[in-house]
Design a protein around this motif. Structure first.
Motif, PDB file in Angstrom:
ATOM      1  N   ARG A  76       0.845  -1.190   0.000  1.00  0.00           N
ATOM      2  CA  ARG A  76       0.000   0.000   0.000  1.00  0.00           C
ATOM      3  C   ARG A  76       0.881   1.241   0.000  1.00  0.00           C
ATOM      4  O   ARG A  76       1.896   1.295   0.686  1.00  0.00           O
ATOM      5  N   TYR A  77       0.444   2.229  -0.759  1.00  0.00           N
ATOM      6  CA  TYR A  77       1.172   3.486  -0.867  1.00  0.00           C
ATOM      7  C   TYR A  77       0.181   4.624  -0.678  1.00  0.00           C
ATOM      8  O   TYR A  77      -0.745   4.787  -1.474  1.00  0.00           O
ATOM      9  N   VAL A  78       0.379   5.388   0.382  1.00  0.00           N
ATOM     10  CA  VAL A  78      -0.583   6.413   0.789  1.00  0.00           C
ATOM     11  C   VAL A  78       0.149   7.741   0.940  1.00  0.00           C
ATOM     12  O   VAL A  78       1.287   7.786   1.421  1.00  0.00           O
ATOM     13  N   VAL A  79      -0.502   8.820   0.516  1.00  0.00           N
ATOM     14  CA  VAL A  79       0.042  10.149   0.739  1.00  0.00           C
ATOM     15  C   VAL A  79      -0.861  10.875   1.726  1.00  0.00           C
ATOM     16  O   VAL A  79      -2.094  10.802   1.632  1.00  0.00           O
ATOM     17  N   ARG A 109      -0.564  -2.579   8.035  1.00  0.00           N
ATOM     18  CA  ARG A 109       0.143  -1.770   9.013  1.00  0.00           C
ATOM     19  C   ARG A 109       1.103  -0.846   8.272  1.00  0.00           C
ATOM     20  O   ARG A 109       2.129  -1.273   7.750  1.00  0.00           O
ATOM     21  N   LEU A 110       0.766   0.421   8.216  1.00  0.00           N
ATOM     22  CA  LEU A 110       1.538   1.392   7.454  1.00  0.00           C
ATOM     23  C   LEU A 110       2.523   2.136   8.352  1.00  0.00           C
ATOM     24  O   LEU A 110       2.283   2.319   9.543  1.00  0.00           O
ATOM     25  N   VAL A 125       4.647  10.346   3.110  1.00  0.00           N
ATOM     26  CA  VAL A 125       4.299   9.066   2.496  1.00  0.00           C
ATOM     27  C   VAL A 125       4.176   8.006   3.580  1.00  0.00           C
ATOM     28  O   VAL A 125       5.026   7.903   4.464  1.00  0.00           O
ATOM     29  N   LEU A 126       3.100   7.219   3.501  1.00  0.00           N
ATOM     30  CA  LEU A 126       2.870   6.089   4.397  1.00  0.00           C
ATOM     31  C   LEU A 126       2.827   4.822   3.550  1.00  0.00           C
ATOM     32  O   LEU A 126       2.153   4.773   2.518  1.00  0.00           O
ATOM     33  N   ARG A 238      -4.846   9.714   1.156  1.00  0.00           N
ATOM     34  CA  ARG A 238      -5.415   8.966   0.034  1.00  0.00           C
ATOM     35  C   ARG A 238      -4.366   8.019  -0.519  1.00  0.00           C
ATOM     36  O   ARG A 238      -3.161   8.238  -0.365  1.00  0.00           O
ATOM     37  N   GLU A 239      -4.845   6.959  -1.160  1.00  0.00           N
ATOM     38  CA  GLU A 239      -3.917   6.058  -1.842  1.00  0.00           C
ATOM     39  C   GLU A 239      -3.381   6.716  -3.101  1.00  0.00           C
ATOM     40  O   GLU A 239      -4.056   7.538  -3.732  1.00  0.00           O
ATOM     41  N   LEU A 240      -2.172   6.363  -3.462  1.00  0.00           N
ATOM     42  CA  LEU A 240      -1.608   6.881  -4.691  1.00  0.00           C
ATOM     43  C   LEU A 240      -2.375   6.336  -5.891  1.00  0.00           C
ATOM     44  O   LEU A 240      -2.889   5.214  -5.868  1.00  0.00           O
ATOM     45  N   THR A 241      -2.440   7.131  -6.941  1.00  0.00           N
ATOM     46  CA  THR A 241      -3.032   6.660  -8.183  1.00  0.00           C
ATOM     47  C   THR A 241      -2.084   5.667  -8.855  1.00  0.00           C
ATOM     48  O   THR A 241      -0.910   5.547  -8.479  1.00  0.00           O
ATOM     49  N   LYS A 242      -2.583   4.977  -9.862  1.00  0.00           N
ATOM     50  CA  LYS A 242      -1.742   4.024 -10.593  1.00  0.00           C
ATOM     51  C   LYS A 242      -0.543   4.735 -11.222  1.00  0.00           C
ATOM     52  O   LYS A 242       0.577   4.214 -11.218  1.00  0.00           O
ATOM     53  N   VAL A 243      -0.774   5.938 -11.743  1.00  0.00           N
ATOM     54  CA  VAL A 243       0.312   6.708 -12.351  1.00  0.00           C
ATOM     55  C   VAL A 243       1.349   7.088 -11.294  1.00  0.00           C
ATOM     56  O   VAL A 243       2.562   6.974 -11.521  1.00  0.00           O
TER      57      VAL A 243
END
Length: 265
Positions: A76-79, A109-110, A125-126, A238-243
């Motif tokens: 998971r990649y969250v900003v 667990r981020l 970034v989380l 929010r989660e990162l977009t695919k791009v």
């Protein structure tokens, strides 16, 4: 397992490349097949054009048109736009507001990549991807961060030059990768300065601006590598977009493929 065609014993191993691309949301299986035939897909750095190619999604690295593809869907990649007053910790031992409140929407667990001090707001970034976190956080990989600082006093072009030439602090020499004066008021309204750095030193932006005689009034991180804060409100994640994920993973892979410089830690 490295990508391969059907092994000699006849028992197919791995997953067909076009299926992996489709499962990753790159394109439909038919369009993915066309991408492969057109030579747009690489596995572990090698162009693959054979339709029978199979890969191991857990170990092989895939990119399309030079952009890395996320195959491990457990990552998971969250900003987060961290507000002021929040410490960059998942469990603050002093009871101060921490980052846990912003991760409740995700089962994983981020952890935060690097830190912003409590008085600094902006992009954090989380993630649960430890390898990527290491590349983003360690200054030897040269991932830049962009800050906007409101400071006391009228900043001059000469001060901007001093920041890019470098200054000596108590823990060594430091220079901004880039510095730009956004606005400066002659009536005592302060100045806005944009600084780009890859240093990981503690409170480095504040200390640099203090050293040139312009204490920070307000500080926000607007950019981290290829990620931009944009219009994300303070206190929202929010989660990162695919791009965005592709850009981040591409940066991380390129950074680990290149020799690291002797930068400060």
């Amino acid at each position: 397992m490295s990508f391969t065609d059907t092994p000699p014993d006849g028992a197919p191993e791995g997953v067909r490349l076009q299926k992996v691309l489709a499962n990753a949301g790159v394109a439909s299986r038919r369009v993915a097949e066309e991408m492969i035939l057109d030579g747009r897909v690489r596995v572990n750095g090698e162009v693959v054009t054979e339709m029978g190619s199979r890969i191991d999604p857990e170990s092989d690295l895939v990119d399309v048109d030079g952009t890395a593809i996320q195959l491990d869907q457990s990552k998971r990649y969250v900003v987060l736009n961290k507000p002021t007053g929040v410490v960059s910790s998942m469990n603050d031992d002093r009871g101060r507001p921490d980052l846990r409140r912003y991760t409740k929407d995700w089962d994983e667990r981020l952890y935060n990549v690097g830190r912003l001090d409590a008085e600094t707001s902006g992009l954090l970034v989380l993630t649960n991807d430890g390898d990527l976190a290491h590349v983003l956080a360690h200054p030897s990989f040269g991932v830049t961060k962009v800050y906007i600082a409101k400071v006391e006093g009228k900043v001059t072009p000469q001060t901007i030059q001093t920041l890019t030439r470098g200054i000596d602090l108590d823990d060594g020499h430091i220079a901004a990768d880039k510095a730009r004066l956004l606005s400066s008021s002659a009536e005592g309204g302060g100045s806005l300065v944009e600084l780009t750095l890859h240093s990981g030193r503690n409170r480095i932006v504040r200390r640099m601006l203090d050293a040139v005689g312009h204490p920070v009034v307000d500080l926000v991180r607007r950019q981290f590598g290829p990620l931009h804060l944009g219009t994300l409100p303070a206190g929202r994640a929010r989660e990162l977009t695919k791009v965005e994920r592709g850009a981040l993973l591409t940066l991380a892979r390129r950074a680990t493929d290149e020799p690291s410089g002797d930068q400060e830690t």
